[in-house]
Every structure is written in C-alpha cells, then in structure tokens.
Design a protein around this motif. Sequence first.
Motif: not given
Length: 419
Positions: A172-179, A253-259, A267-277
Amino acid sequence: MISDILTFPLVRVRDINRNIVGKDVRTVYYVVTALRDLAVGFVSATYALFLLSKGLTILEMNLVNVFFMVGNFVFEIPTGVYADFFGRKKSVVIHGVLLGLSGLVYFFSNSFWYFVAAELLAALAYTFISGALDAWLADNVGENWVGRTDYIFSQGQVFSKVALIVGGMTGAYFGSLNLAYPWFLVFMSTTFMTLIAAMYMKNDSPTRAHLGVRSGVKQMMKIAKDSFSYGLGHPVVLWLIITTFVSFLAFQPLNMFWAPRFSAMAGGQVSVTGWVWAVMSAMMLAGSYLTRLYVKKRMVYWKIMILSVLLMAVPVLLSSVSPMFLVAVGFFVVHEVGRGIDRPMKISYINQYLPADKRATLLSFDSMVGKIAAALGLIGFGWLAQNSSFAVSWMVSGLMLLTLIPLYLQVKKKEENFS
C-alpha cells in the motif's frame, strides 16, 4: 549442529541427524511459505485500485479475476497430478517462476487482455503450489516429526499471516507512489522464493517416470466420477457443498470492492488500504483462534457455522449503510472474524462425512464448486456495482449470507436423518 549436541548429549548421532534434518526442512518450509504469502500481500490492498486506475470498468475488473478463477478450475487437477508424478519441489519452483512472470506482466501492462494473461499465469502458478508445499513437508520432515505435522502447519500459518500483513502495508505504501510498484515487489519476492526453493528444498522422488496424456485424462475422469457420485449422493455432504457455493458467491463483492470503497471514503488515499488490510488479517486470525476454542469445547458444528454466518452477514449489512469511513471500516473488519471461523470449520465439518480414500478428491470437488460460484459472483456483482454502487452490492451480499442460516438448519436435519 553444536547446539543440538550440547542440548542432547546422550542421544545417538543418528538421532541428532534426524533432528537436524527435520529442523532444516521446517526452516525451508517456513521461509518459502512466508515469501509466497508476502508476494500475495504486496498486491492485496491495491489490486482493485490498480485495475481501476488503468481505465477498466468495475465489471471489466471483475472479469479479469474471473479468468483467474477459471484458470484455477482448469489447472487444479493436472498440476496436482504433475506434483505427484514428477516431484513436489519442481512444482514449487515452477510456481515461483510463473508468479514472478505474472507480476512482471502486470507491472508493464495497461490493457485488459494483458491483465487476463497475467491472471492465467498466476492461476497456473497457484495450482502448481496448491498442496505441493505441504506434501513436500510431510514427505521430508524426518522420523521425529511424523504424526506431528499439524504443529508445523499451524506455525506456518503464523508466518503466513504475518507475511500477508507486512506485505499488504508495504504494498500500500509503494502503491501510494505508483500503483504498479507492488507488482514489481511480487516479482522480487517470488524470485527470491524460487532461489530458496531450488537451492534448499530437498529433492523428492516422483512416483512415476512419465505421465502420458491418456493417464492424466483418466485421472481427471476418475476424480470427477468419484466426486459426483459420492458428494451428490450423500445428503449431508451435498448440503454442505451447497453452502460452499452460496458463501463463495456472496464473498466476491467483499473481496473486490473493499479497497476502492474505503479509499474513496478516505479522500482517495491509497496508503490507508494497507492499514485496513492489516486489521482485516488480524481479525481473521482472531476468528481462526476462536475456531480452535470451539473445537476444544466440542461445540456442535452447525451451531458454530450459524454463529459465523451472523458474524459475517450483520456487520456487512451495517457497513453497507454506513456513510462514515471509520464506522464502515469498523463493521467491515468485524465480519473478517466470521470468515476466520467459516472456512476451517467448514472443512472440519465436511471431513467428518468423507471416507479416507475419497477425501482429497471430494475436498477438491468442494473447492471447484467454490471457484465456479466465485466466477459467477464476480460477474453478477460486478454488473450490480457498476449499475448501482459498491454499498448496494454489499447489502445484497449480506442478505445472501443470511440465507446460509436455513441451509445449515437443513444440514442439521439431514444429519439427524442420516444418524
């Protein structure tokens, strides 16, 4: 070796060697397991976000994953036969090579069909390692650990969960730089895993020098015949397989849409998905721990399964109607406790009714039913979310999970009649 001698000065040399062999095999097993799941973790939090960022629609994103499910379905039996006939070490090495290639294809790709090619490579990779690594451990662990592999497997699950959490947060951290970056991490991790497997996994002897096409087809036909005749003919097993179909359908839908949903709510933050994961993984681990407690207390299986359904369905429904980020995430991660209970208890439940000579075949059949349901769920819920919203698809998913309650009551009824 010196520490072994100091610790056990009175055992014979050959006993020391057995301990060393078992220890080396366990270490390799733990390392390969951790690196395999680290690769999975790298893209777990950013997978859907990456595909959507490339211009795919929600339905197209799900269709890419459908090819993975179909590939799993098609490749599962042939690759299992390959491992038995040509050796488990070769299967693990092939897994690493194919998954690394899949990561590279994803890293450099920008279109639907290249993503499909990457998914098919990944599907082939995962079917090569499915069961092969565990079988290699059981075959090579050493005399002192025969009959005690359940402890090693449970320890392996700890390494697996930690690797998934670390991988998810790092990805998630590296994804926030480039997915695309997490896919290159997949390539790096699997390359390292392949080297470890090639250099340190003990060679195992195949059971046969050559496998022809005819014998492979006969093997698949026998598995299909045994599965259908016993699985569909046994009242309890049949209804448990039906619950597998419904649950895998509802999970998609739970597997695919949570992120994408939570990223948008943040607000479009990518890094937050890492903490949720990370929290999701921890909650699923808690569910697995509860499973062990329930088993020790000898609770009735159907009651545990209904409890797991409530722990999954109710939080999903509440999350689907929650407009606030923290509230929606809070309810969603709670449902992971139910999922941590669901699958291991289901396998334990169905195993009670499977004869030893058909057990692997029927579990494979149950897995195949789950993959068919997953493919249908990806298509159906992809269309629903694209034409409504992620929240609506979760609401339907939660209601579908609740239908498992009457199904498990039916299992209870069939058990009583069967007894």
